[in-house]
Structure formats: C-alpha cells, structure tokens
Write a protein that holds these residues in place. Structure first.
Motif, short mmCIF file in Angstrom:
data_model
loop_
_atom_site.label_atom_id
_atom_site.label_comp_id
_atom_site.label_asym_id
_atom_site.label_seq_id
_atom_site.Cartn_x
_atom_site.Cartn_y
_atom_site.Cartn_z
N CYS A 182 70.39 33.75 74.26
CA CYS A 182 69.35 34.63 73.72
C CYS A 182 68.97 35.68 74.75
O CYS A 182 68.81 35.36 75.94
CB CYS A 182 68.15 33.74 73.39
N TYR A 183 68.84 36.92 74.31
CA TYR A 183 68.48 38.02 75.22
C TYR A 183 67.16 38.61 74.75
O TYR A 183 67.03 39.00 73.59
CB TYR A 183 69.58 39.08 75.20
N ILE A 184 66.20 38.62 75.67
CA ILE A 184 64.90 39.20 75.30
C ILE A 184 64.72 40.49 76.07
O ILE A 184 64.73 40.51 77.30
CB ILE A 184 63.75 38.19 75.55
N PHE A 185 64.61 41.58 75.32
CA PHE A 185 64.48 42.92 75.92
C PHE A 185 62.99 43.16 76.12
O PHE A 185 62.22 43.18 75.14
CB PHE A 185 65.12 43.96 75.00
N HIS A 186 62.59 43.32 77.39
CA HIS A 186 61.16 43.23 77.69
C HIS A 186 60.67 44.37 78.56
O HIS A 186 61.14 44.55 79.68
CB HIS A 186 60.92 41.90 78.42
N ASP A 187 59.69 45.14 78.08
CA ASP A 187 59.08 46.16 78.93
C ASP A 187 58.28 45.48 80.04
O ASP A 187 57.65 44.43 79.81
CB ASP A 187 58.15 47.06 78.09
N VAL A 188 58.29 46.10 81.22
CA VAL A 188 57.65 45.48 82.38
C VAL A 188 56.12 45.50 82.28
O VAL A 188 55.43 44.73 82.94
CB VAL A 188 58.14 46.18 83.69
N ASP A 189 55.60 46.38 81.43
CA ASP A 189 54.14 46.53 81.36
C ASP A 189 53.50 45.68 80.26
O ASP A 189 52.32 45.82 79.98
CB ASP A 189 53.75 48.00 81.21
N LEU A 190 54.28 44.81 79.63
CA LEU A 190 53.70 44.00 78.54
C LEU A 190 53.56 42.53 78.95
O LEU A 190 54.53 41.88 79.34
CB LEU A 190 54.57 44.11 77.29
N LEU A 191 52.34 42.03 78.85
CA LEU A 191 52.08 40.64 79.22
C LEU A 191 51.71 39.85 77.96
O LEU A 191 50.69 40.15 77.32
CB LEU A 191 50.92 40.56 80.22
N PRO A 192 52.52 38.86 77.59
CA PRO A 192 52.16 38.04 76.42
C PRO A 192 50.91 37.23 76.69
O PRO A 192 50.73 36.70 77.79
CB PRO A 192 53.38 37.14 76.24
#
Ligand code: BGC
Ligand code: MN
Length: 361
Positions: free
Chosen positions: A213-223
């Motif tokens: 699984c590949y999760i494409f993630h912006d660095v400025d987003l915190l779940p």
C-alpha cells in the motif's frame, strides 16, 4: 372550415402578430433582454466546461461510513465480507508470529496534534511494541496486516517535516503497521512537481521492500484521529476528507489531494500520476480523472474520522496551465506516468526516521 368572417379575424390576428413582431424587433428593450439571455447562456456553458475538470462525472465516490462502523463494531467475518482494509499478510511468511488484531489495542481516537511534542523514541517504540527493521518499522509482537509506504513530496520545509515525523510515527505505530517513510525531493533548479515526486517515491519504495500500500502524503497534514486507518482498500482511497483549513469540509466533490492511498496494482493500472504538472495544483485532479477513466471508485472515509490539521505556510502560486493540462490529460495516460519516468538520484540517505531521496534529470 374557415368562414369569411373567421378569415377576417384570422387576417387581423396575423397582421397583429406581424406588427407585434415588428414592434418587438425594433424595440431596444428586446435587444437588451436578448443580449442578457445570450450572455447568461454563454456564462453557463463556460462554467460547466470549467467545472468539468472538477466534476465527479459518472465516478462513484463511496463514503465508507458503513464500512467503518462494521470495522469498529462488527466481527472479523464482517470485515472480510466488506473487502475493506483487506489482509495482505502471507500466511507462509512469518508464520511463527500471529497476525495483529484487525483493530489495534493502542488506538486512542481523536487527539489534537501537539506541534512541539517532546518525543523519546525508545519510549515510544517500547510503548507500542514497534521495532525498526532496515528502513521500515514494524510491530515486534505480531505480523502487520499491511506493509505501507508513506510517500512525502518535499521541498525545503524542514520545520514541517520535523513536526510531521514526530506526529506520524507514534500514530502509525499505534495502528500496528509495517511502514516506511520516503521523503522525495527535487533538484532545486527544477520547478516543484508533486505528481512526479509521488511517482518517484512509488518506484523507489517498491525497490526497497514489498509494500502492499502506498500513501501519498503532504508534509503539512497531520491526521487527528488514529481510527483513520492508514491502509489500502480494494479501491483507491481519498483520506484527507476534513481539513481544518477548509473548515473540515470537502472543498469540492472530486478532490483527491492531500492524503490518498493506493495499492501497487491500482497505481500501475492507471500509470501513476502525470509528470506534467509543474508548480502548484492539478496533479491530484488529473489522478481523479485517471481513476474515473479506468472505471474505478474512490473511497472516502467518514469526515469525523478523517480529520486533519494543516500546518501553516505561504500558499504557492498556482500553475495557470493546470486547467488545460487537466482537460487534455486523458489523452496522455498511457505515455505520461510511472511507467515511462526517467530520472537520476542525486542523493539518497537513510535517516533513522525516514529515507531521503533527491532526484534530478
Ligand atoms: C487544485 C488541486 C488542489 C485543490 C485544493 C485545486 O484547485 O487543482 O490540486 O488539491 O485545489 O487545494
Ligand atoms: Mn499544503
């Protein structure tokens, strides 16, 4: 049959009509109304045309509320039935150790991100029974259900990266994942290109480990809620549904930016992202169109689970070419993507918390 009298009435009627028409066509008011209607029609056509790049069209977007409910309240059988967050662990490999539970016991639900949290890594690893193995982390006492690569496109935002890593590692450990983080940077001389960097991240992470699984993630987003499970499903997932910057609402139905999750097969099926979106914006809309083009469905988590905090930054200048690229994108799907991408690695460093890769052409 028209009688003579009627004929007369008819003629009067016709001449009335003709003179009405004549009066109408010579009246300036008529031309004003005519012009206004024409302008309104043209504006409507243009707006429909423009929003086409952002419209979901025939694409089905499923909000997986029901699935999340099953997941958190249902039984293991329900879980397999939904096909959601399926199990990719191979029973023959690592058979000596049992699979992690479907729902990790470490989940805490909603927790507001603490920006400058002090972290003692040994304590975190101990608390969530995680270990580092090569460039990835995994639970030490059970076999993770998915192997997940987080791909983070990057340029010059070290302050954000630090906050992101401190937040995301304990978050992923609480989910008992087998995961690695890949920060992908581009030669400073080249304009930032998110789609291209995500493709590079996919290719490079695949070389390192057999990720599912590949999760494409912006660095400025915190779940903000760890029930937002960082796993892939049988359809691509859009995960950053409710972002504080957008008042925790979707800005538009076809958005696929921020955080998204796709399996290796899903990525290869659509040839990954376009490499043509230099500058800010559009590459995620193009990906949405690729999914639609391939008759896929987008899954979106519940907005009370998929909440994100966005770190503050100056808004980049949007690429004015993006609308044109989005419109013509589907003509290029086959030759513009992950399969034909050429690049050179300038630098690759395996840091304890992430793998850094910088590329050029
Ligand atoms: C851009 C997308 C972006 C979205 C939300 C759109 O106009 O094309 O790339 O994700 O705005 O910021
Ligand atoms: Mn941003």
């Amino acid at each position: 049959m028209i009688k003579q009298n009627d004929n007369l009435k008819y003629e009067v009627f016709v001449t009335d009509q003709v003179s009405l028409c004549r009066r109408l066509f010579t009246s300036p008011r008529f031309y004003v109304v005519f012009l206004v209607v024409q302008v309104a029609i043209i504006a409507l056509v243009i707006s429909m045309w423009d929003s086409d790049s952002y419209s979901t069209g025939q694409m089905v977007v499923i909000t997986d509320r029901q699935m999340q409910e099953v997941l958190f309240n249902g039984t293991e059988q329900h879980f397999y039935f939904t096909g959601y967050l399926w199990d990719t662990t191979n029973t023959t490999d690592g058979a000596h150790i049992s699979k992690c539970p479907i729902i990790s016991p470490y989940l805490v639900g909603y927790r507001k991100p603490v920006i400058n949290e002090r972290i003692v890594w040994e304590e975190v690893l101990e608390k969530y029974k995680a270990v580092r193995c090569d460039s990835h982390f995994q639970p030490s006492n059970c076999k993770a259900r998915q192997k997940v690569a987080l791909i983070v496109p990057f340029r010059d935002r070290y302050a954000h990266l630090e906050v992101f890593l401190r937040h995301i590692h304990p978050f992923l450990m609480r989910q008992q994942l087998d995961y690695g983080i890949y920060v992908i940077d581009l030669d400073d001389k080249i304009k930032f290109n998110r789609g291209l960097l995500l493709n590079v991240g996919f290719i490079e992470a695949s070389k390192e480990y057999d990720y599912d699984c590949y999760i494409f993630h912006d660095v400025d987003l915190l779940p903000e809620n760890d029930k937002n499970l960082y796993r892939c499903s049988d359809q691509p997932r859009h995960m950053s549904v409710a972002v504080d910057k957008f008042a925790y609402k979707l800005p538009y139905a076809a958005i696929f930016g921020g955080v998204s999750a796709m399996t290796k097969d899903q990525i290869l099926f659509v040839n990954g992202f376009s490499n043509k979106f230099s500058g800010w914006g559009g590459e995620d809309d193009d990906m949405f169109n690729r999914l639609k083009h391939h008759n896929m469905t987008v899954m979106r988590s519940m907005d009370d689970v998929s909440m994100y905090k966005m770190l503050k930054h100056k808004q980049s200048d949007p690429n004015p070419q993006r609308f044109k690229l989005i419109k013509t994108g589907m003509k290029r799907v086959k030759e513009d993507g992950v399969k034909n991408l050429q690049y050179k690695i300038m630098k690759k460093t395996e840091f304890p918390l992430y793998t850094y890769i910088k590329i050029t052409f």
